[in-house]
Design a protein around this motif. Sequence first.
Motif, PDB file in Angstrom:
ATOM      1  N   GLY A  95       2.745  -8.787  -5.047  1.00 43.27           N
ATOM      2  CA  GLY A  95       2.295  -8.824  -6.430  1.00 43.27           C
ATOM      3  C   GLY A  95       2.368  -7.471  -7.108  1.00 43.27           C
ATOM      4  O   GLY A  95       2.475  -7.388  -8.337  1.00 43.27           O
ATOM      5  N   LEU A  96       2.304  -6.396  -6.314  1.00 41.65           N
ATOM      6  CA  LEU A  96       2.307  -5.039  -6.855  1.00 41.65           C
ATOM      7  C   LEU A  96       2.836  -4.069  -5.811  1.00 41.65           C
ATOM      8  O   LEU A  96       2.512  -4.186  -4.624  1.00 41.65           O
ATOM      9  CB  LEU A  96       0.881  -4.623  -7.250  1.00 41.65           C
ATOM     10  CG  LEU A  96       0.658  -3.177  -7.705  1.00 41.65           C
ATOM     11  CD1 LEU A  96       1.353  -2.915  -9.040  1.00 41.65           C
ATOM     12  CD2 LEU A  96      -0.831  -2.855  -7.808  1.00 41.65           C
ATOM     13  N   VAL A  97       3.628  -3.108  -6.266  1.00 43.63           N
ATOM     14  CA  VAL A  97       4.060  -1.984  -5.441  1.00 43.63           C
ATOM     15  C   VAL A  97       3.291  -0.747  -5.889  1.00 43.63           C
ATOM     16  O   VAL A  97       3.233  -0.447  -7.088  1.00 43.63           O
ATOM     17  CB  VAL A  97       5.576  -1.732  -5.584  1.00 43.63           C
ATOM     18  CG1 VAL A  97       5.970  -0.384  -4.971  1.00 43.63           C
ATOM     19  CG2 VAL A  97       6.373  -2.854  -4.946  1.00 43.63           C
ATOM     20  N   ILE A  98       2.680  -0.043  -4.938  1.00 47.06           N
ATOM     21  CA  ILE A  98       2.107   1.279  -5.217  1.00 47.06           C
ATOM     22  C   ILE A  98       2.924   2.288  -4.414  1.00 47.06           C
ATOM     23  O   ILE A  98       2.964   2.209  -3.179  1.00 47.06           O
ATOM     24  CB  ILE A  98       0.629   1.377  -4.819  1.00 47.06           C
ATOM     25  CG1 ILE A  98      -0.200   0.260  -5.448  1.00 47.06           C
ATOM     26  CG2 ILE A  98       0.065   2.744  -5.234  1.00 47.06           C
ATOM     27  CD1 ILE A  98      -1.648   0.223  -4.975  1.00 47.06           C
ATOM     28  N   ILE A  99       3.592   3.191  -5.105  1.00 49.94           N
ATOM     29  CA  ILE A  99       4.427   4.132  -4.362  1.00 49.94           C
ATOM     30  C   ILE A  99       3.560   5.200  -3.697  1.00 49.94           C
ATOM     31  O   ILE A  99       2.391   5.371  -3.998  1.00 49.94           O
ATOM     32  CB  ILE A  99       5.529   4.781  -5.226  1.00 49.94           C
ATOM     33  CG1 ILE A  99       4.942   5.777  -6.240  1.00 49.94           C
ATOM     34  CG2 ILE A  99       6.354   3.727  -5.914  1.00 49.94           C
ATOM     35  CD1 ILE A  99       6.001   6.685  -6.841  1.00 49.94           C
ATOM     36  N   GLU A 100       4.192   5.903  -2.788  1.00 49.21           N
ATOM     37  CA  GLU A 100       3.510   6.912  -1.987  1.00 49.21           C
ATOM     38  C   GLU A 100       2.857   7.996  -2.840  1.00 49.21           C
ATOM     39  O   GLU A 100       3.171   8.177  -4.020  1.00 49.21           O
ATOM     40  CB  GLU A 100       4.523   7.568  -1.051  1.00 49.21           C
ATOM     41  CG  GLU A 100       5.623   8.313  -1.799  1.00 49.21           C
ATOM     42  CD  GLU A 100       6.885   8.408  -0.985  1.00 49.21           C
ATOM     43  OE1 GLU A 100       7.054   9.423  -0.284  1.00 49.21           O
ATOM     44  OE2 GLU A 100       7.696   7.473  -1.056  1.00 49.21           O
ATOM     45  N   SER A 101       1.969   8.743  -2.211  1.00 49.73           N
ATOM     46  CA  SER A 101       1.306   9.870  -2.841  1.00 49.73           C
ATOM     47  C   SER A 101       2.321  10.779  -3.522  1.00 49.73           C
ATOM     48  O   SER A 101       3.284  11.236  -2.902  1.00 49.73           O
ATOM     49  CB  SER A 101       0.544  10.652  -1.766  1.00 49.73           C
ATOM     50  OG  SER A 101       0.059  11.855  -2.281  1.00 49.73           O
TER      51      SER A 101
ATOM     52  N   ALA B 188       0.838  -1.200   0.000  1.00 53.09           N
ATOM     53  CA  ALA B 188       0.000   0.000   0.000  1.00 53.09           C
ATOM     54  C   ALA B 188       0.874   1.252   0.000  1.00 53.09           C
ATOM     55  O   ALA B 188       1.976   1.262   0.555  1.00 53.09           O
ATOM     56  CB  ALA B 188      -0.898  -0.003   1.233  1.00 53.09           C
ATOM     57  N   PRO B 189       0.377   2.324  -0.613  1.00 49.61           N
ATOM     58  CA  PRO B 189       1.146   3.578  -0.624  1.00 49.61           C
ATOM     59  C   PRO B 189       1.189   4.201   0.770  1.00 49.61           C
ATOM     60  O   PRO B 189       0.156   4.371   1.413  1.00 49.61           O
ATOM     61  CB  PRO B 189       0.375   4.455  -1.609  1.00 49.61           C
ATOM     62  CG  PRO B 189      -1.017   3.913  -1.594  1.00 49.61           C
ATOM     63  CD  PRO B 189      -0.895   2.441  -1.343  1.00 49.61           C
TER      64      PRO B 189
ATOM     65  N   ALA C 156      -4.134  -5.071   0.383  1.00 44.88           N
ATOM     66  CA  ALA C 156      -3.040  -4.102   0.475  1.00 44.88           C
ATOM     67  C   ALA C 156      -2.621  -3.960   1.934  1.00 44.88           C
ATOM     68  O   ALA C 156      -3.466  -3.897   2.826  1.00 44.88           O
ATOM     69  CB  ALA C 156      -3.466  -2.754  -0.085  1.00 44.88           C
ATOM     70  N   VAL C 157      -1.324  -3.909   2.148  1.00 40.22           N
ATOM     71  CA  VAL C 157      -0.770  -3.800   3.504  1.00 40.22           C
ATOM     72  C   VAL C 157       0.245  -2.664   3.518  1.00 40.22           C
ATOM     73  O   VAL C 157       1.095  -2.571   2.624  1.00 40.22           O
ATOM     74  CB  VAL C 157      -0.105  -5.118   3.944  1.00 40.22           C
ATOM     75  CG1 VAL C 157       0.556  -4.966   5.307  1.00 40.22           C
ATOM     76  CG2 VAL C 157      -1.137  -6.247   3.974  1.00 40.22           C
TER      77      VAL C 157
END
Length: 329
Positions: free
Chosen positions: A54-60, A25-26, A309-310
Amino acid sequence: MKSKVTLQSPMNIGNVQLKNRLILAPMQQNKGTLQAMPTDYHVKHYRDRAKHVGLVIIESTGVSANGRLYPNDIGIFTDEHTGPLRRIVEAVHEEHTPIFIQLTHGGRKAWPEVVDRLVAPSAIAYDDFYGVPEEMTSKDIREAISEFRFAARRSVQAGFDGIELHLAHGHLLHQFLSPLSNLRSDEYGGSLENRLRIIREVVIAIREEVGCAYPLQIRVSASDFAEGGLTPVDVAHALTYLEEFIDAVHVSAGGTLPVAPLADGAGYQVPYASVIKQYVKVPVIAVGRIHSGQLANFILADELADFIAVGRPMQEDPHFAQKLLQYEE
């Protein structure tokens, strides 16, 4: 009979296949430069956490110099930001993991010390720290839409595999959607369709830049935690106007007002995700203190959400994803 889907099961978001259902999670790192540039810290941070998810979401990531959330956040509001962001993408790709960028404009929750103008749908303060914003003019709205458009263009140039549009936590697009922060009487206020108008225009502008096949998901706050504010059903109805343009929905809550949720225990936001899932056909991502493999697999098996998401545990422990994925019934 329950589904046999677990955290280990692969699934797509758009045309991007995720090797499992676990997403980073971002979360704000507060390690950017004064110019909102990412640094070596970000490259290492995201690489260290990329291998097993499975997926990286970068920060805002700010789409506007006037939309920055913190003095040390990161941005994508100039062409100069593209190169440093590309280094993060390349580091995550070395771990054979896709990476999305989260695009954000803070609106009335932009940091007062680093923005020239505090703007919002209506001249209503979030709190005394941020102060009273200026009500956005039609020109301001057009400029904000263009800023999201150019940010999407740069996201592709930087190599990101997809975009998460931040429509949560009381930031600008959430401010337009919520009747608590949008008291406009023009075509951008009043009815749900009007309050959604800028969001649809942003989504369409992004699609015009990235095409139909590029993954685009939205993060929403499914509740404002206040009377007269957004409810999960309200947000679900709003998403039906956007679903043709998006590939997934990431369901969070809160942020319009400085109030805490009524409950914040394990999986406390999962009920919001389960409501949204009843209304949309695209995959739904649940988040919010889902810190055990047992709980994560229960959510997936009962089809309350499609991905987990974690944030905080992975922030504190780069090996947390591996531990979570090792859980067995």
